[in-house]
Enzyme design. Structure first.
Site, PDB file in Angstrom:
ATOM      1  N   TYR A   1       0.843  -1.192   0.000  1.00  0.00           N
ATOM      2  CA  TYR A   1       0.000   0.000   0.000  1.00  0.00           C
ATOM      3  C   TYR A   1       0.880   1.244   0.000  1.00  0.00           C
ATOM      4  O   TYR A   1       1.825   1.357   0.792  1.00  0.00           O
ATOM      5  CB  TYR A   1      -0.905  -0.029   1.217  1.00  0.00           C
ATOM      6  CG  TYR A   1      -1.593   1.273   1.538  1.00  0.00           C
ATOM      7  CD1 TYR A   1      -2.359   1.938   0.578  1.00  0.00           C
ATOM      8  CD2 TYR A   1      -1.484   1.834   2.801  1.00  0.00           C
ATOM      9  CE1 TYR A   1      -2.991   3.134   0.876  1.00  0.00           C
ATOM     10  CE2 TYR A   1      -2.110   3.028   3.107  1.00  0.00           C
ATOM     11  CZ  TYR A   1      -2.856   3.675   2.139  1.00  0.00           C
ATOM     12  OH  TYR A   1      -3.473   4.862   2.439  1.00  0.00           O
TER      13      TYR A   1
ATOM     14  N   ASP B   1      -0.213  -7.088   6.436  1.00  0.00           N
ATOM     15  CA  ASP B   1      -1.390  -6.280   6.130  1.00  0.00           C
ATOM     16  C   ASP B   1      -2.429  -7.203   5.501  1.00  0.00           C
ATOM     17  O   ASP B   1      -2.238  -7.704   4.400  1.00  0.00           O
ATOM     18  CB  ASP B   1      -1.003  -5.155   5.166  1.00  0.00           C
ATOM     19  CG  ASP B   1      -2.138  -4.171   4.922  1.00  0.00           C
ATOM     20  OD1 ASP B   1      -3.317  -4.567   5.039  1.00  0.00           O
ATOM     21  OD2 ASP B   1      -1.850  -2.999   4.598  1.00  0.00           O
TER      22      ASP B   1
ATOM     23  N   LYS C   1     -11.732  -0.100   4.890  1.00  0.00           N
ATOM     24  CA  LYS C   1     -12.018  -0.837   3.665  1.00  0.00           C
ATOM     25  C   LYS C   1     -13.082  -1.915   3.898  1.00  0.00           C
ATOM     26  O   LYS C   1     -14.197  -1.611   4.285  1.00  0.00           O
ATOM     27  CB  LYS C   1     -10.720  -1.417   3.111  1.00  0.00           C
ATOM     28  CG  LYS C   1      -9.557  -0.415   3.019  1.00  0.00           C
ATOM     29  CD  LYS C   1      -9.865   0.821   2.202  1.00  0.00           C
ATOM     30  CE  LYS C   1      -8.620   1.621   1.831  1.00  0.00           C
ATOM     31  NZ  LYS C   1      -7.885   2.208   2.963  1.00  0.00           N
TER      32      LYS C   1
END
Length: 429
Positions: free
Chosen positions: A111, A190, A215
């Site tokens: 990310y 993650d 999310k």
């Protein structure tokens, strides 16, 4: 007090059941079914503060507890999760586990916010940052061995993200985790893309799991939150201390909304994964698409690993077009898909990722990320198809009937109990 995490785990409940059942108030007469929202900055005292007292809202809020219990149960952790003000707030806390002068190994396509944060900290001299192709297992192992020769145990962190964002590369999580531990490194994963319904990294030996709760977990594009999960009480205490001292705390209303969103996670993920699989298979043969990245495709480089490690292939599809102009034209031409960053909400989002200045330069310029929501699959396909044809200058009449996959716009799609997409009776394992 909420229903205990241990009771849930010992009952052998499936993860999709835990999304609904975990984090509930006690079953008492006239007790509420849902955990209440508590808006208070401080708490009444009748004696001197003791360990475990709430004292002040920067350290604790009763609204956090049910969500933290539920997420901890979902990740099969031995302790409740820790909720943070944002995903990057959680990432900052995780990176705080690296001692000054240590090293962090991070996927080059992690990310962009995580990479930007780590790059900034490295520039300040906090630690050395090494980026790797996380799908290249031998390369990651070589990097870990090289760092082990220079750093003591506990000075190195391996940061994993699988699939990566937005390249969807798949790592050998257990292999890399075991190798990192053998060198004394701490491992953070993650798990935002997968969610605990698709994969539980703690079961692969990972030390700390990170979520951008914004999310899939919350799922409605209306809160900004993060979370960390660990079964190690020493690590949890350090992460909790960072959250409290650095003020990276979540608003109680946001956490209350996130728990409400969590209740429908299984249904939303089932729909998103099923539609993503359908779209990916159709896009493979679309004349306006140069490449499709989706681990559920048999042709995808990460398919075998994903099928072996995960219980599904996620709701993100990345496509590459001929050039930047075509990619930008696609994003402009859609009418149902929403041109916006972020992902994991009920609405389907589309974005050319290299528009973002922080996106790694190794991400193709013409790559477009699709976050698949819960709309009707055929409506999503029709909008994407017309936009692709408009962007590439191809008239609809130029198309073959959906290509070599044999899929038509009426092809039914379901998702099996394991999260595996089933298209026209064929499992895409």
């Amino acid at each position: 007090m909420t229903t205990s995490r241990e009771d849930m785990l010992h009952a052998g409940l499936a993860p999709d059941t835990l999304t609904v059942a975990a984090g509930r108030p006690p079953r008492e007469h006239d007790a509420p079914v849902n955990a209440p929202l508590v808006l208070s900055t401080t708490y009444h005292e009748t004696r001197a503060p003791e360990q475990g007292d709430r004292i002040y809202a920067r350290g604790s809020n009763p609204t956090w507890d049910p969500f933290e219990e539920a997420l901890g149960a979902l990740e099969a952790a031995g302790l409740p999760a820790l909720v943070f003000s944002s995903g990057l707030g959680a990432a900052a806390a995780a990176l705080s586990l690296v001692p000054t002068g240590g090293a962090v190994v991070m996927p080059r396509h992690a990310y962009a916010g995580s990479i930007s944060l780590a790059t900034d900290l490295a520039a300040q001299g906090r630690f050395e940052l090494r980026t790797v192709d996380v799908a290249d297992t031998a390369g990651v192992l070589a990097e870990l061995d090289a760092l082990a020769a220079r750093f003591d145990a506990g000075q190195v962190m391996l940061w994993l993200e699988s699939p990566t964002n937005p390249m969807l590369e798949v790592a050998e999580l257990a292999v890399l985790t075991d190798a990192a531990h053998a060198t004394g490194a701490v491992v953070v994963a993650d798990n935002t893309f997968n969610t605990p319904l698709v994969h539980r990294p703690l079961e692969s030996g990972v030390d700390v799991v990170l979520h951008s709760v914004t999310k899939w977990l919350a799922g409605h594009s209306d809160v900004v939150l993060g979370a960390l999960v660990t079964s190690d009480p020493v690590l949890r205490d350090r992460l909790l201390a960072h959250r409290t001292l650095h003020g990276a705390i979540a608003g109680p209303f946001e956490v209350w909304l996130a728990l409400r969103g969590l209740r429908t996670l299984a249904l939303r993920m089932e729909r998103s994964q099923g539609t993503a699989a359908l779209l990916a298979h159709r896009l493979v043969d679309h004349p306006g698409v140069s490449r499709v990245r989706y681990p559920g495709l048999l042709s995808d480089p990460g398919h075998e690993r994903a099928a072996r490690q995960f219980k599904g292939f996620g709701g993100i599809v990345s496509i590459e077009l001929d050039d930047v102009a075509t990619a930008d034209a696609l994003v402009t031409a859609v009418r149902l898909w929403l041109p916006a960053t972020s992902l994991g909400g009920v609405e389907s989002l589309i974005e050319r990722r290299r528009r973002q200045p922080a996106e790694p330069k190794t991400v193709p310029e013409a790559l477009v990320r699709l976050s698949v929501g819960i709309e009707n699959p055929e409506d999503l396909w029709a909008d994407l198809d017309q936009a692709l044809r408009q962007a590439s200058g191809r008239d609809r009449s130029d198309a073959t009937a959906d290509g070599a996959t044999g899929l038509t716009t009426g092809t039914p799609i379901t998702v099996g109990a394991s999260g595996t997409a089933v298209i026209a009776g064929m499992a895409t394992d």
